[in-house]
Motif scaffolding. Structure first.
Motif, short mmCIF file in Angstrom:
data_model
loop_
_atom_site.label_atom_id
_atom_site.label_comp_id
_atom_site.label_asym_id
_atom_site.label_seq_id
_atom_site.Cartn_x
_atom_site.Cartn_y
_atom_site.Cartn_z
N SER A 1 -1.86 0.43 -9.14
CA SER A 1 -1.81 1.12 -10.30
C SER A 1 -0.34 1.37 -11.07
N ARG A 2 -0.48 0.84 -12.26
CA ARG A 2 0.94 1.11 -12.97
C ARG A 2 1.31 2.40 -13.01
N ASP A 3 0.28 3.28 -13.27
CA ASP A 3 0.75 4.86 -13.57
C ASP A 3 1.29 5.36 -12.40
N ARG A 4 1.15 4.74 -11.07
CA ARG A 4 1.74 5.23 -9.77
C ARG A 4 3.05 4.83 -9.21
N LEU A 5 3.71 3.72 -10.08
CA LEU A 5 4.92 3.54 -9.81
C LEU A 5 6.04 4.36 -9.65
N ALA A 6 5.96 5.23 -10.86
CA ALA A 6 6.93 6.27 -11.07
C ALA A 6 7.11 7.29 -9.71
N ALA A 7 5.67 7.63 -9.17
CA ALA A 7 5.75 8.34 -7.98
C ALA A 7 6.56 7.67 -6.94
N LEU A 8 6.34 6.25 -6.86
CA LEU A 8 7.30 5.49 -5.74
C LEU A 8 8.61 5.97 -5.94
N GLU B 1 10.25 8.05 -7.66
CA GLU B 1 10.84 9.36 -7.50
C GLU B 1 11.00 9.76 -6.22
N ARG B 2 10.39 9.00 -5.06
CA ARG B 2 10.50 9.19 -3.92
C ARG B 2 11.67 8.23 -2.97
N GLY B 3 12.15 7.59 -3.98
CA GLY B 3 13.44 6.89 -3.20
C GLY B 3 13.13 5.43 -3.17
N VAL B 4 11.93 4.99 -3.54
CA VAL B 4 11.92 3.50 -3.46
C VAL B 4 12.50 2.71 -4.19
N ASP B 5 13.16 1.71 -3.60
CA ASP B 5 14.30 1.08 -4.48
C ASP B 5 13.68 0.12 -5.32
N HIS B 6 12.62 -0.43 -5.14
CA HIS B 6 11.84 -1.41 -5.77
C HIS B 6 10.56 -1.31 -5.85
N PRO B 7 9.79 -0.35 -6.81
CA PRO B 7 8.23 -0.38 -6.91
C PRO B 7 7.82 -1.49 -7.55
N LEU B 8 6.54 -1.93 -7.07
CA LEU B 8 6.29 -3.32 -7.60
C LEU B 8 4.63 -2.95 -7.84
N LEU B 9 4.30 -3.51 -9.01
CA LEU B 9 2.81 -3.44 -9.08
C LEU B 9 2.19 -4.67 -8.54
N ASP B 10 1.17 -4.29 -7.80
CA ASP B 10 0.41 -5.16 -7.00
C ASP B 10 -0.57 -5.95 -7.59
N ASP B 11 -0.12 -7.03 -8.20
CA ASP B 11 -1.02 -8.12 -9.02
C ASP B 11 -1.62 -9.14 -8.09
N GLY B 12 -1.68 -9.26 -6.75
CA GLY B 12 -2.20 -10.21 -6.00
C GLY B 12 -0.95 -11.25 -5.60
N ASP B 13 0.08 -11.28 -6.47
CA ASP B 13 1.14 -12.20 -6.02
C ASP B 13 2.64 -11.41 -5.92
N HIS C 1 -13.35 6.23 -2.90
CA HIS C 1 -13.48 5.54 -4.05
C HIS C 1 -12.03 5.64 -4.62
N ASN C 2 -10.93 5.96 -3.78
CA ASN C 2 -9.68 5.87 -4.23
C ASN C 2 -9.06 6.52 -5.49
N ARG C 3 -9.72 7.91 -5.67
CA ARG C 3 -9.66 8.45 -6.84
C ARG C 3 -8.24 9.41 -6.73
N GLY D 1 0.89 -1.16 0.13
CA GLY D 1 0.16 -0.04 -0.07
C GLY D 1 0.97 1.30 0.02
N GLY D 2 1.83 1.19 -0.87
CA GLY D 2 2.98 2.16 -0.86
C GLY D 2 2.57 3.85 -1.16
N THR D 3 1.40 3.83 -1.93
CA THR D 3 1.13 5.01 -2.45
C THR D 3 0.16 5.68 -1.62
N SER D 4 -0.22 5.22 -0.42
CA SER D 4 -0.98 5.87 0.47
C SER D 4 -0.25 6.82 1.26
N GLY D 5 -0.81 7.96 2.10
CA GLY D 5 0.07 8.96 2.74
C GLY D 5 0.92 8.43 3.53
N VAL D 6 0.53 7.29 4.51
CA VAL D 6 1.40 6.40 5.49
C VAL D 6 2.49 5.61 4.61
#
Length: 323
Positions: free
Chosen positions: A176-183, A185-197, A311-313, A150-155
């Motif tokens: 959301s694949r579109d939000r991986l770049a935001a991770l 950009e803020r220093g996350v070493d490994h942004p991962l698309l949550d596909d359930g696995d 609604h997670n907009r 849940g990396g793109t939440s405020g926490v």
């Protein structure tokens, strides 16, 4: 004063902007002229009728930032910048969705900063939760690997910033694949698309699994987060972005991977030391740390803000300015 009142649990239309008397503080309580307040899942749960022990009508809001307006019998002086959070705010007594709020001194953390209020409004509960989860919940250490589910939440953004500052290697997820770049950009070493696995993705990078994991989505993703964690690693259950927080028919031996520890965190203002808050704000001001994105609203837009959250907009923190 203007305040947002939740008439009773239900749809966003039950949040009404109203004129209320300015509350008077008793000795040991602090009246704060609210400049901004964050919107949290906790208030969504209250609005949806999922919170326990709330009476209505109620001014919601488990946090606020502003300046001391009155503090009888307190060590705080009028004009002092403060953050207030938890301790029954918005549930047992009226909270931060107002131009003035009266709270116990124990819920108040003073600070000093030239950052704008829309930035300061992002910080209190988000930082308290992230800091407590990483320290009390996970005992995260330099050199360890951390998964934030849940990396793109405020926490999530705050936890990533703190973990990187502590010297950890950070994995963080988004649906959301579109939000991986935001991770990234803020220093996350490994942004991962949550596909359930996510566990398979993590173990493709670190075959033994991560040493620590912060669960912010809730019980639907918890089994996969546990599967991504190394033997003798720890998972801290902190968030419920999914609005699901219980495990039906929980059987620990069948549910928990052998040797993986599961803990939880939920803190109060007393769990955020003044020095930690001040250092975090100073690092934001100097550019050493970067908060995640924020969406800023006016009080008149409170219904839209709650609807966006539900609604997670938007992602990152939602902040309301009172003027």
């Amino acid at each position: 004063m203007r305040a947002v009142v939740l008439i009773e649990p239900g749809p966003v239309e039950n949040l009404k902007l109203a004129d209320l008397p300015v509350p008077e503080p008793e000795p040991g309580w602090v009246r704060i002229r609210v400049k901004a307040f964050g919107i949290n899942r906790s208030e969504l749960h209250t609005r949806l009728g999922l919170a326990v022990g709330v009476t209505f009508p109620r001014v919601p809001g488990i946090e606020a930032v502003g300046v001391v307006d009155a503090a009888p019998g307190s060590d705080l002086e009028p004009g002092q910048q403060v953050a207030a959070m938890m301790g029954g705010m918005g549930r047992q007594f009226d909270g931060g969705y107002a131009e003035y709020t009266v709270v116990p001194r124990s819920t108040v953390v003073p600070f000093s900063s030239d950052l704008p209020w829309e930035v300061l409004g992002q910080v209190p509960e988000t930082l308290q939760t992230a800091y407590g989860s990483l320290t009390t919940g996970l005992d995260l250490r330099q050199g360890q690997s951390l998964l934030i589910r849940g990396g793109t939440s405020g926490v999530g953004f705050a936890a990533a910033a703190l973990a990187r500052d502590m010297g950890a290697t950070v994995f963080a997820t988004s649906r959301s694949r579109d939000r991986l770049a935001a991770l990234a950009e803020r220093g996350v070493d490994h942004p991962l698309l949550d596909d359930g696995d996510v566990a398979a993705q993590v173990r493709a990078i670190v075959p033994e699994g991560v040493q620590a994991a912060l669960e912010l989505v809730g019980t639907p993703t918890l089994p996969d987060t546990l599967a991504a964690t190394a033997v003798h690693g720890t998972v801290c259950f902190t968030g419920m972005l999914s609005n699901q927080w219980t495990v039906p028919d929980f059987y620990p031996i069948g549910y928990l991977p052998a040797g993986v520890r599961l803990t939880a965190y939920g803190g109060e203002a007393s769990d955020l030391p003044t020095a930690v808050l001040q250092r975090f704000l100073d690092q934001i001001a100097s550019g050493e740390l970067s908060l995640g994105p924020a969406t800023v609203y006016r009080m008149e837009e409170i219904q839209r803000a709650h609807d966006d959250l539900e609604h997670n907009r938007v992602f990152g923190k939602l902040v309301v300015l009172t003027s």
